[in-house]
Design a protein around this motif. Structure first.
Motif, mmCIF file in Angstrom:
data_model
loop_
_atom_site.group_PDB
_atom_site.id
_atom_site.type_symbol
_atom_site.label_atom_id
_atom_site.label_comp_id
_atom_site.label_asym_id
_atom_site.label_seq_id
_atom_site.Cartn_x
_atom_site.Cartn_y
_atom_site.Cartn_z
ATOM 1 N N TYR A 9 6.365 -6.198 8.851
ATOM 2 C CA TYR A 9 5.094 -6.392 9.556
ATOM 3 C C TYR A 9 4.811 -7.856 9.872
ATOM 4 O O TYR A 9 3.669 -8.289 9.821
ATOM 5 C CB TYR A 9 3.946 -5.771 8.755
ATOM 6 N N ILE A 26 0.400 7.236 9.834
ATOM 7 C CA ILE A 26 1.755 7.815 9.759
ATOM 8 C C ILE A 26 2.308 7.704 8.336
ATOM 9 O O ILE A 26 2.965 8.621 7.850
ATOM 10 C CB ILE A 26 2.706 7.197 10.801
ATOM 11 N N THR A 49 9.194 -1.223 13.542
ATOM 12 C CA THR A 49 8.723 -0.583 12.317
ATOM 13 C C THR A 49 7.991 0.708 12.649
ATOM 14 O O THR A 49 8.250 1.752 12.038
ATOM 15 C CB THR A 49 7.822 -1.541 11.515
ATOM 16 N N LEU A 50 7.098 0.664 13.604
ATOM 17 C CA LEU A 50 6.368 1.863 14.017
ATOM 18 C C LEU A 50 7.323 2.962 14.473
ATOM 19 O O LEU A 50 7.223 4.109 14.030
ATOM 20 C CB LEU A 50 5.382 1.530 15.140
ATOM 21 N N LYS A 51 8.280 2.627 15.316
ATOM 22 C CA LYS A 51 9.236 3.619 15.815
ATOM 23 C C LYS A 51 10.109 4.167 14.683
ATOM 24 O O LYS A 51 10.444 5.346 14.666
ATOM 25 C CB LYS A 51 10.090 3.010 16.921
ATOM 26 N N ARG A 57 -2.125 -0.828 10.753
ATOM 27 C CA ARG A 57 -1.913 -0.192 12.056
ATOM 28 C C ARG A 57 -1.230 1.161 11.891
ATOM 29 O O ARG A 57 -1.504 2.109 12.620
ATOM 30 C CB ARG A 57 -1.045 -1.095 12.947
ATOM 31 N N ASP A 58 -0.338 1.274 10.898
ATOM 32 C CA ASP A 58 0.486 2.462 10.714
ATOM 33 C C ASP A 58 0.061 3.318 9.531
ATOM 34 O O ASP A 58 0.803 4.210 9.110
ATOM 35 C CB ASP A 58 1.951 2.044 10.544
ATOM 36 N N GLN A 91 7.512 -3.412 17.861
ATOM 37 C CA GLN A 91 7.222 -2.097 17.293
ATOM 38 C C GLN A 91 8.426 -1.337 16.730
ATOM 39 O O GLN A 91 8.443 -0.106 16.733
ATOM 40 C CB GLN A 91 6.482 -1.228 18.308
ATOM 41 N N LEU A 112 9.166 4.398 11.482
ATOM 42 C CA LEU A 112 8.319 5.294 10.692
ATOM 43 C C LEU A 112 8.209 6.658 11.358
ATOM 44 O O LEU A 112 8.247 7.698 10.684
ATOM 45 C CB LEU A 112 6.927 4.690 10.505
ATOM 46 N N MET A 113 8.087 6.682 12.670
ATOM 47 C CA MET A 113 8.013 7.951 13.387
ATOM 48 C C MET A 113 9.305 8.749 13.213
ATOM 49 O O MET A 113 9.278 9.969 13.045
ATOM 50 C CB MET A 113 7.716 7.687 14.862
#
Length: 135
Positions: free
Chosen positions: A77, A116, A87-89, A112-113, A85, A91-92
């Motif tokens: 982060y 999820i 990290t976000l992708k 932000r995440d 992004q 996690l998804m």
């Protein structure tokens, strides 16, 4: 910052670093050590542009669910994550395949995440994880 294609993304113990280097600039960080053979300045962040695809391939091949560790060598982060992004992708992708996650960060950007991460945690509660992340 610069982009590179990685050959792999998960370590033998299921650790994952989406970036090499860090924007936090902590002078005590072990990741600065020359033993890691970084060929660029630590502050020049290397972004593993194919990390999410490699992660999806690796998770699809795993026979047992496990915890995926994030942040042992670089903070997932750091400020550039807000635009890149990865990290976000990731996690998804971890949620999609039913794995657990252990993010390590010193940043409040993890908020932000949080939705999820909570969904991933809810799926893992009461369940058993066959492998563990040991750093």
């Amino acid at each position: 910052m610069h982009f590179t294609k990685a050959k792999g993304i998960l370590s033998p113990k299921n650790g994952m670093n989406l970036y090499r280097g860090c924007q936090h600039g902590c002078i005590y960080c072990d990741s600065r050590s020359v033993c890691y053979n970084m060929q660029h300045d630590f502050e020049d962040i290397e972004i593993k542009e194919n990390a999410v695809e490699l992660l999806e391939e690796a998770l699809r091949r795993k026979r047992r669910r496990c915890m995926i560790g994030m942040g042992a060598m670089c903070d997932p982060y750091m400020p550039l994550e807000m635009t890149v992004q990865l990290t976000l992708k990731s996690l998804m992708t971890i949620e999609k395949y039913g794995f657990g996650v252990t993010p390590i960060t010193k940043s409040d950007k993890i908020l932000r995440d949080i939705d999820i991460i909570q969904r991933i945690n809810q799926k893992k509660q009461g369940g058993h994880c066959n492998d563990t992340y040991n750093g």
